[in-house]
Scaffold this motif. Sequence first.
Motif, short mmCIF file in Angstrom:
data_model
loop_
_atom_site.label_atom_id
_atom_site.label_comp_id
_atom_site.label_asym_id
_atom_site.label_seq_id
_atom_site.Cartn_x
_atom_site.Cartn_y
_atom_site.Cartn_z
N ARG A 1 3.78 2.31 -4.34
CA ARG A 1 2.82 3.25 -4.95
C ARG A 1 3.32 4.67 -4.82
NH1 ARG A 1 -2.88 1.94 -2.40
NH2 ARG A 1 -3.59 3.18 -4.17
N SER B 1 -2.76 5.90 -6.91
CA SER B 1 -2.09 5.06 -7.90
C SER B 1 -2.52 3.60 -7.71
CB SER B 1 -0.57 5.18 -7.76
OG SER B 1 -0.16 4.81 -6.46
N THR B 2 -2.38 2.82 -8.77
CA THR B 2 -2.82 1.42 -8.72
C THR B 2 -1.82 0.56 -7.96
OG1 THR B 2 -1.72 0.97 -10.84
CG2 THR B 2 -4.05 1.61 -10.89
N GLU B 3 -2.33 -0.53 -7.39
CA GLU B 3 -1.48 -1.46 -6.66
C GLU B 3 -0.67 -2.31 -7.64
OE1 GLU B 3 -3.74 -2.74 -2.66
OE2 GLU B 3 -4.79 -3.33 -4.48
N HIS B 4 0.50 -2.73 -7.17
CA HIS B 4 1.29 -3.64 -7.98
C HIS B 4 0.64 -5.01 -7.92
CE1 HIS B 4 4.62 -6.19 -9.27
NE2 HIS B 4 5.13 -5.11 -9.83
N LYS C 1 0.80 -1.23 0.00
CA LYS C 1 0.00 0.00 0.00
C LYS C 1 0.82 1.27 0.00
CE LYS C 1 -0.82 0.16 5.03
NZ LYS C 1 -0.41 1.54 5.32
#
Length: 328
Positions: free
Chosen positions: A113, A118-121, A109
């Motif tokens: 990021r 932003s999107t999670e890996h 989290k």
Amino acid sequence: MSQHKGKIIAGLILVFILFYAVSVYWSIEPNRVNVITQAKQDAQQRGEKLVTGYTTTTALINVASTLLNKPGGYLSNDVIPPSILMDNMPAWEYGALEMTRDLALSMRKDFSRSQSQSTEHEALKKAQPQFNISSEAWAWPSAESEYQKGIDLLIVYRTQIADQNSRDSQFYARADNLRGWLKEAEKRLGSLSQRLSASVGQDRLNTDLAGDKEAHQATYAPLQNQIKTSWWEIDDVFYESRGATWALLHFLQAVEYDFADVLEKKNARVSLQQIIRELEATQETVWSPVILNGNGFGFVANHSLVMANYISRANAALIELSELLAQG
């Protein structure tokens, strides 16, 4: 007939001795590893670049892997002797596992990021829940199999951040990211310190709402409580603390490397080094065959209070480090 009974008794004694020897061997705590050296070796062997975040990810992988691959393997979910009769090493494993879970969550989290929206890996999104299965799960899926899946996904993430062409895979070494994880470590150490101190029993005043006269809580709580750790759990809390601080030492060593520039800018590197030094004392050899629980300044030592002292000092230093990172 008596000769037959004698053989049975001798066999039982032999089995007991064998179980005891195996238990002693399996109870040996793993040594510390230099995670910086390990990260460099892993990067060289895999032909990867030692980028920012590689060392911290390696530390997380190594700590989780040690839980599964140390002598005796992972013992917390065993249902057969002798490991089902052991409690110190499973408690140690749980302490290290809790620190692993905290860092895995922060990796997912925060560290990976760039900002809150932003999107999670993808690999970390799948890896982090794998470590949250019950530590005692032995049937399908077992704790070991789920933790190994998490480790494999962490390796995928580490490979991707080392790939210069994989722009969507990042590790951001920022002061706010580091501070967020340190706050989680503070809570873990604070809880352990309180539980260790309760080995002798304490009358504690309720300070839950201190500092805010308008604060409320869900249900009533007495103004004073008698807190005491059960005699049966004293050694478990002690070894849980040993496992937690063992894992945290590896993570802090990695953080010192990956966040070197941030720490230098905040003039906070020496503070982190002092925390590491305080925690190193928690890993000193325990020469006593049992965890002693003397009272106050009594004749017999109290190992829990000694451990609580080191952890409390480290926790106080963590709070100061967090405040340093919050400053401009």
